[in-house]
Design a protein around this motif. Structure first.
Motif, mmCIF file in Angstrom:
data_model
loop_
_atom_site.group_PDB
_atom_site.id
_atom_site.type_symbol
_atom_site.label_atom_id
_atom_site.label_comp_id
_atom_site.label_asym_id
_atom_site.label_seq_id
_atom_site.Cartn_x
_atom_site.Cartn_y
_atom_site.Cartn_z
ATOM 1 N N LEU A 34 0.834 -1.204 0.000
ATOM 2 C CA LEU A 34 0.000 0.000 0.000
ATOM 3 C C LEU A 34 0.872 1.258 0.000
ATOM 4 O O LEU A 34 0.608 2.208 -0.739
ATOM 5 N N ARG A 35 1.935 1.254 0.810
ATOM 6 C CA ARG A 35 2.866 2.402 0.827
ATOM 7 C C ARG A 35 3.490 2.597 -0.550
ATOM 8 O O ARG A 35 3.611 3.725 -1.031
ATOM 9 N N GLU A 36 3.889 1.489 -1.173
ATOM 10 C CA GLU A 36 4.515 1.589 -2.495
ATOM 11 C C GLU A 36 3.532 2.114 -3.529
ATOM 12 O O GLU A 36 3.870 2.986 -4.330
ATOM 13 N N ARG A 37 2.305 1.601 -3.539
ATOM 14 C CA ARG A 37 1.302 2.054 -4.500
ATOM 15 C C ARG A 37 0.950 3.522 -4.296
ATOM 16 O O ARG A 37 0.652 4.239 -5.249
ATOM 17 N N ALA A 38 0.996 3.978 -3.037
ATOM 18 C CA ALA A 38 0.691 5.375 -2.735
ATOM 19 C C ALA A 38 1.911 6.276 -2.917
ATOM 20 O O ALA A 38 1.801 7.496 -2.804
ATOM 21 N N GLY A 39 3.063 5.683 -3.172
ATOM 22 C CA GLY A 39 4.284 6.476 -3.332
ATOM 23 C C GLY A 39 4.750 7.105 -2.033
ATOM 24 O O GLY A 39 5.389 8.149 -2.048
#
Length: 84
Positions: A34-39
């Protein structure tokens, strides 16, 4: 009733992404995917917005701080226009 625009933002696309728990210090961990997808990266700021129902907080929203100014501007622009 107006149909939402394709670029209407979160209101047209919100869904449950993850279930998280508070640790013993009251902190939460957002899942890595989720952190990666949200940048999101360490040190990024998130605004916590609370919604109340009958005097009790029922929902907490996280908003990227870099997006918050635009949301506030969009919300206040019609109000300020009426005042001026």
């Amino acid at each position: 009733m107006n149909k939402p625009k394709k670029d209407a933002g979160c209101s047209s696309c919100c869904k449950v992404e993850a279930m998280v728990s508070l640790d013993e210090r009251g902190q939460i961990l957002l899942p890595k995917d989720l952190r990666e997808r949200a940048g999101l990266k360490p040190g990024d700021k998130l605004a916590v917005v609370a919604a109340e129902d009958k005097g009790e907080i029922c929902c907490l929203y996280l908003i990227r701080s870099d997006k918050l100014a635009g949301l506030v501007k969009d919300f206040l622009a019609p109000v300020m226009k009426d005042l001026i």
